[in-house]
Each structure stands twice: as C-alpha cells, then as structure tokens.
Design an enzyme around this catalytic site. Structure first.
Site, mmCIF file in Angstrom:
data_model
loop_
_atom_site.group_PDB
_atom_site.id
_atom_site.type_symbol
_atom_site.label_atom_id
_atom_site.label_comp_id
_atom_site.label_asym_id
_atom_site.label_seq_id
_atom_site.Cartn_x
_atom_site.Cartn_y
_atom_site.Cartn_z
ATOM 1 N N HIS A 131 -9.625 -8.265 -8.651
ATOM 2 C CA HIS A 131 -9.470 -7.858 -7.253
ATOM 3 C C HIS A 131 -10.211 -8.862 -6.375
ATOM 4 O O HIS A 131 -11.325 -9.275 -6.703
ATOM 5 C CB HIS A 131 -10.061 -6.467 -7.040
ATOM 6 N N LYS A 134 0.831 -1.196 0.000
ATOM 7 C CA LYS A 134 0.000 0.000 0.000
ATOM 8 C C LYS A 134 0.865 1.246 0.000
ATOM 9 O O LYS A 134 1.951 1.259 0.603
ATOM 10 C CB LYS A 134 -0.902 -0.004 1.230
HETATM 11 C C1 0YR Z 1 -8.715 -3.448 2.910
HETATM 12 N N1 0YR Z 1 -6.823 -4.661 -2.724
HETATM 13 C C2 0YR Z 1 -7.324 -3.802 -1.900
HETATM 14 C C3 0YR Z 1 -8.732 -4.172 1.592
HETATM 15 C C4 0YR Z 1 -7.725 -4.412 -0.583
HETATM 16 C C5 0YR Z 1 -8.134 -3.413 0.441
HETATM 17 O O1 0YR Z 1 -9.508 -2.316 2.831
HETATM 18 O O2 0YR Z 1 -10.023 -4.465 1.232
HETATM 19 O O3 0YR Z 1 -7.023 -2.691 0.844
HETATM 20 O O4 0YR Z 1 -8.752 -5.325 -0.809
HETATM 21 O O5 0YR Z 1 -7.405 -2.647 -2.209
HETATM 22 O O6 0YR Z 1 -6.459 -4.292 -3.919
HETATM 23 MG MG MG Z 2 -6.787 -2.275 -4.254
#
Ligand code: 0YR
Ligand code: MG
Length: 381
Positions: free
Chosen positions: A314, A183
């Site tokens: 995702h 992140k």
């Molecule tokens: C936590 N993945 C994401 C999670 C993740 C999020 O909020 O759900 O960070 O799933 O963005 O690409």
């Molecule tokens: Mg994401």
C-alpha cells in the site's frame, strides 16, 4: 582492498524534522472513511559526519496537530538514541528505537511506529547514498524485476459515475495502466455495484479492477456487496471490515469468491502473521510508512512470500520509496501508485505503459527539493 581496512564510519551528527502538506489532485478526494484535501508528510532529515543526508517520511491525512505528534516523537524521543550512533547499523538502531522502554510503554503502534518508519527510511537512504547506488540495488534487486503500477487516483468515492469512468479510461487508454483501483462503500450499496459495472463495461475484459471499502462495512453488507463482485471479474476486495478483525476477515474470505486484500492499517509483523496464519488475507499489503519502515516491510514480505501470498504494498509514500523494496523482493510484482507527491522529489517516479521506471539516483528516492520544502512546509512545533 586490504581485508584489515576498517569500514568507514558514518556518525549521525544531528537531525531535523519537517511536515509537508501537499494538495491532492482535483482539490478533494474521498473514500468510504476519509475525506482529504492534502497528503501529509511528517518526516526527518538525518545528517552524518560524512556529508550524507538521509530523508524519510510517513504519510498522513495532513492534520497538523497529529502530524506534530509524529515529528515530536522523532525530535524529543528518538533523536537522543540516534545522535552519535553509526548510521549504517540499521537493524541495531531499529531495535533500539522499537523497544525503547519508555516509548514502547506508550505505543507499540500508531504515532511511535510511524515515527520509526520515517527514521528507518532515512537510514536506508543514507546507506544507499553512501554505497552510491539506488536503494533497490543495495537491497539486492535486479533490472530484470519489472514492477507493475496500479493507479488509485481515478477511483475516488466522491466522483460521479461519469467522472469515474472518464478517469479510468484516461488512465487505461491514454496512460497505459493495465490495473486500476476504485473505491466502494457508498451508503446505497446498489450504487457500488452499478459503479463497478460501469467501469467494467468501459474498460472491457483486459484491465484488472481492484475494489477498496476502507474498513467501512459490517459483515452483512460486506457479504451482500462483495458476493456479487465476482460477476465483474474484480481482482480483490480490500479492507471490507474494520482493520483489526482477524476472525471476521477469515469468515468473510471463506464466504466469498473474490480474494481479500488488506494490510495498510496494520502496524507490526506480528499483526500480519496473525492475519496470514489465520488465512484471513490473500493479497498482503504492507506499508513501509506505517510498519517500521523498509526493515519491517521486508520481514512482512518474506512471511507472505513463504505462505504463497502475493505482496502488493500500500502506497502511504505514494510508491516513492517502496518502489525500491518492490524491485528487490521476489514476492512483489504490483505496487499501488498515486501521483500527488511525486514532484516534491529530486527524482520523481515515472510510470510508462503501466510499469515503474527504475530509479537511477543513489538513495531511497526520498530526497526532497528545496522548492517543495518551502512551498508545502509547515511549522513542526
Ligand atoms: C485516502 N489505498 C487507500 C487514501 C488510499 C486511501 O484516504 O489514503 O484511500 O491510500 O486506501 O489503498
Ligand atoms: Mg486501501
């Protein structure tokens, strides 16, 4: 088989909703916009007169009041459209639910769509259970089609740089992942780049690093941070800007070298078509738990594939069911994985040396254990 033999019907007799709240690893994780302790799984079990039971669920931040809006939508609005119908008529039922006049009036995205996702996944689960094969086979997939997993669970924003590096090294050196996601979107932008640099230095050049800003930035900071990601050979920058901004993502994509990934917050094929035709996205990330299930995710994947864009779903389902459509679709070679909920299922996903095992049980991989239902289950209303 006599060609005049009628297909065996499977009539939907009843349904029951559920809500599970499953703890995340290490008690609490955050990205730039969300901070959570549990993953929410509002979902549905659909029963048929042939004895097959379909399980489907969506993914949330485990907020009981909003999870109940989803299960209420299923039990108070969709149920009457489903009961008495033929369970394998998935396209027909999808249309019936998606375009139901009173519901489309109040929501063509959000709650109604996530409720539709849970129902659609449960219907696919029934269909492949009735065919006695895993869903990836029902969808035409082959065991020659290996899908790589990238792991997101080592890269949270609330981890110190040391924890981040330790975790990423465990994932790559011990578990064998060849791709990981971390992140970005710290209040101090220089910290983002220091963390990316630390991870790149730790893993060396043989591992793919993806970055994810979860929609946090405004254009100036997005450009300033993301323009430097190429120095660390970052595979993509995900959700740099707020989710609906097609024009902004197009301008951003034109301005920087690192490819753009997005899609986890888009609710419809139409929305994906807009991003794709505007050249505002490179890695297309549909999520079957936010789109209307497997059905619409396959449509999005086809559109992306036609446009020569890689599809990397995702994992709102933590990959549990999307592994099946990923195996079956030629545009999908890479799928996100987070391990939080896998042990809730009869057949937990397994990853070996960075690749998903092929699920063997019949169905969509969504059958929950009784233990998970009682341990993590919440009252639906
Ligand atoms: C936590 N993945 C994401 C999670 C993740 C999020 O909020 O759900 O960070 O799933 O963005 O690409
Ligand atoms: Mg994401």
């Amino acid at each position: 088989l006599d060609s005049s033999t009628p297909f065996k019907l499977m009539i939907i007799t009843s349904l029951e909703t559920f809500i599970l709240h499953v703890p995340v690893t290490r008690n609490h994780i955050s990205d730039s916009t969300h901070s959570i302790t549990h993953w929410g799984m509002p979902g549905v079990r659909i029963f048929t007169d042939e004895g097959f039971t379909g399980y489907g669920f969506t993914g949330t931040h485990a907020h009981l009041a909003s999870d109940r809006l989803i299960t209420d939508c299923i039990s108070n609005c969709y149920a009457e459209l489903l009961i008495g119908q033929e369970a394998s008529d998935i396209s027909l039922l999808w249309e019936r639910l998606a375009y139901y006049p009173p519901l489309q009036w109040v929501g063509r995205a959000g709650i109604t769509k996530m409720a539709l996702a849970a129902v659609d996944i449960a219907l696919w689960d029934i269909k492949s259970k009735a065919s006695n094969e895993p869903l990836w086979k029902t969808l035409g997939g082959s065991e020659k089609n290996k899908v790589e997993a990238y792991n997101t669970d080592g890269g949270w924003l609330n981890f110190s740089t040391q924890m981040l590096v330790d975790d990423v090294l465990r994932l790559t050196e011990v578990d064998g992942y060849k791709s990981i996601k971390m992140k970005v979107g710290k209040p101090d932008h220089s910290e983002d780049l220091q963390r990316v640099e630390a991870v790149r230095n730790a893993v060396g050049s043989g591992v793919r690093i993806m970055t994810d800003a979860n929609g946090r930035w405004r254009m100036p900071e997005a450009l300033s941070v993301a323009s430097k990601l190429k120095d660390y050979d970052v595979t993509w920058i995900e959700e740099p800007l707020w989710h609906d901004d097609v024009r902004g993502h197009k301008d951003f994509a034109d301005a920087i070298e690192t490819p753009v990934a997005l899609g986890e917050m888009l609710y419809s094929l139409a929305h994906f078509e807009e991003f794709i035709s505007s050249q505002a996205v490179h890695y297309v990330q549909p999520d079957a738990t936010r789109l209307g299930g497997i059905t619409e995710t396959l449509e999005v994947s086809n559109v992306a594939y036609e446009a020569n864009l890689p599809v990397t779903p995702h994992a709102g389902d933590m990959a549990q069911t999307q592994i099946h459509l990923s195996i079956s679709h030629p545009g999908i070679e890479l799928l996100e994985f987070i391990p939080w909920i896998k042990d809730c299922f009869i057949e937990p996903l397994e990853i070996r040396s960075g690749y998903f095992d092929f699920p063997k049980n019949s169905g969509a991989g969504t059958t929950l254990t009784e233990e998970a239902m009682s341990k993590y289950g919440k009252k639906v209303s």
